[in-house]
Design an enzyme around this catalytic site. Structure first.
Site, short mmCIF file in Angstrom:
data_model
loop_
_atom_site.label_atom_id
_atom_site.label_comp_id
_atom_site.label_asym_id
_atom_site.label_seq_id
_atom_site.Cartn_x
_atom_site.Cartn_y
_atom_site.Cartn_z
CG ASP A 9 -17.44 36.49 62.92
OD1 ASP A 9 -17.17 37.64 63.27
OD2 ASP A 9 -16.62 35.64 62.57
CG HIS B 169 -18.54 33.82 57.87
ND1 HIS B 169 -19.12 33.40 59.06
CD2 HIS B 169 -17.63 34.76 58.23
CE1 HIS B 169 -18.60 34.07 60.06
NE2 HIS B 169 -17.68 34.89 59.59
CE1 TYR C 265 -3.54 35.57 75.00
CE2 TYR C 265 -4.76 37.25 76.22
CZ TYR C 265 -3.75 36.30 76.16
OH TYR C 265 -2.96 36.08 77.28
#
Length: 397
Positions: A165, A361, A308
């Site tokens: 991640d 995860h 982003y």
């Protein structure tokens, strides 16, 4: 500014505002007998919202979190000024403990490391001990958020070295930019990718590219690796919508998450359940996790922007790997992406791998003992990274 002790202290006004917002929630309708097919079931949401509003005791959980040694420090960054960063610094009593940095991702926080801290810092002649720093990334938890656009992975790495991640991407960039001064070895539960002719996910596209352009011979995938590739396809088909929204229009999504505690709860709770491996989440455990986002210093919208910024800086596709720095990989079958071992061998000095039967995860939270055992094997006596940090092998002398 030097290290400053920090205590989590949510104001009574913020607690009251949360209660009022929970009072005013308007729930959507739900189709019959759909379970999780369309998202978080109404029954789960109603139960969690009712608990959060009527009987969840944030003050009790806040006090429990404050038992950990929290600190903040001002970090100077190029072009982004000074950021006040929050972190936990849990020291071992062992003088020669190995320094270890834990970096969370989204939708995580420092809470992910709480279970592994006492295991890592414990002293024993049978395994190495660690000094552990657990950062809250800028814009997450109780760290200040950057105020200008363009704060991408290289900037996160800069901030962390001066004090998965996203955690594995930030630490990888740290090791590349700042080793050997700051980073000597690192360990991660890495993520995996799709079949060789269908590498869409940016998290491991660079890993596959490195493998296909390397001299390492191709080897047939194991059954575990094949199942991992199937898991990736499931993720691409059923779970990737959040990723597209957060790397294209995070501000739009941010209005809903900042204003609606139910919206924030549903957005993150979905990931907690579907990205873990049948982990039995307790309601208060979920609500504490979500409350850290709700009460975060910059608000929950700030954490979305890492997608982003990394996407537009092409920091996701172009992540460098560490040359001679020892690398370890823990494979958990319900992780979102699991790069086959042959791919990982092409990306760096892979000295340790471990394959597990369960876990997902949030491995540090789901399987703390298993992950810590891998670290002990990698850095302990007889392990491939033993003594990699000069003068800090984790044992008494």
């Amino acid at each position: 500014m030097s290290e400053q002790p920090f205590q989590i202290s949510v104001s009574n006004e913020d607690l009251e505002l949360l209660r009022k917002k929970l009072d005013l929630i308007r729930f959507p309708d739900e189709l019959e007998n759909v379970g999780w097919d369309y998202g978080v079931p109404f029954e789960d949401m109603k139960r969690l919202v009712t608990r959060w509003r009527d009987s969840y005791d944030w003050r009790a959980h806040e006090a429990e979190l404050n038992k950990l040694p929290h600190f903040t420090r001002d970090i100077e960054t190029d072009a982004f000024g000074t950021l006040n960063v929050h972190y936990i610094h849990q020291r071992s009593t062992q003088e020669h403990a190995i320094p270890l940095l834990f970096v969370h991702g989204w939708p995580g926080s420092f809470m992910e490391a709480c279970k592994i801290l006492p295991l890592l810092t414990g002293e024993s002649p049978d395994h190495p001990s660690f000094h552990v720093v657990v950062y809250s990334l800028p814009g997450f938890g109780f760290s200040e958020a950057p105020r200008k656009p363009g704060f991408a992975i290289a900037q996160y790495a800069e901030a962390m070295t001066q004090g998965g991640d996203w955690g594995q991407r930030v630490t990888r960039r740290m090791a590349t930019l700042y080793a050997p001064k700051h980073v000597k070895a690192w360990h991660t539960n890495f993520t995996h990718t799709d079949a060789p002719n269908f590498v869409r996910n940016p998290l491991t596209a660079s890993a596959h590219l490195a493998h296909t352009s390397s001299a390492i011979p191709y080897s047939p995938y194991t059954e575990f690796e094949k199942k991992g590739l199937e898991r990736n396809q499931w993720f691409e088909d059923n779970q990737a919508g959040y990723y597209t929204e957060q790397n294209t229009q995070p501000q739009t999504l941010g209005y809903g998450l900042a204003d609606s505690p139910a919206g924030l709860l549903a957005w993150i709770y979905e990931k907690l359940v579907l990205w873990s491996d049948k982990y039995q989440w307790e309601d208060d455990e979920v609500l504490t996790w979500i409350s850290i986002y709700w009460f975060s210093r910059a608000g929950p919208a700030a954490s979305l922007r890492i997608y982003y910024e990394a996407h537009h800086a092409e920091d996701i596709f172009n992540q460098p790997y560490v040359g001679g720095c020892p690398m370890g990989v823990s494979y958990f079958p319900a992780e979102l992406f699991l790069a086959p071992k042959s791919w990982m061998q092409a990306t760096g000095n892979l000295v340790f791998t471990a394959q597990h039967e369960s876990g997902g995860h949030f491995a540090a939270h789901e399987k703390p003992e298993v992950l810590v055992d891998d670290l002990r094997k990698m850095f302990g006596k007889g392990g491939p990274a033993f003594g990699v940090v000069p003068g800090k092998n984790g044992y008494a002398r």
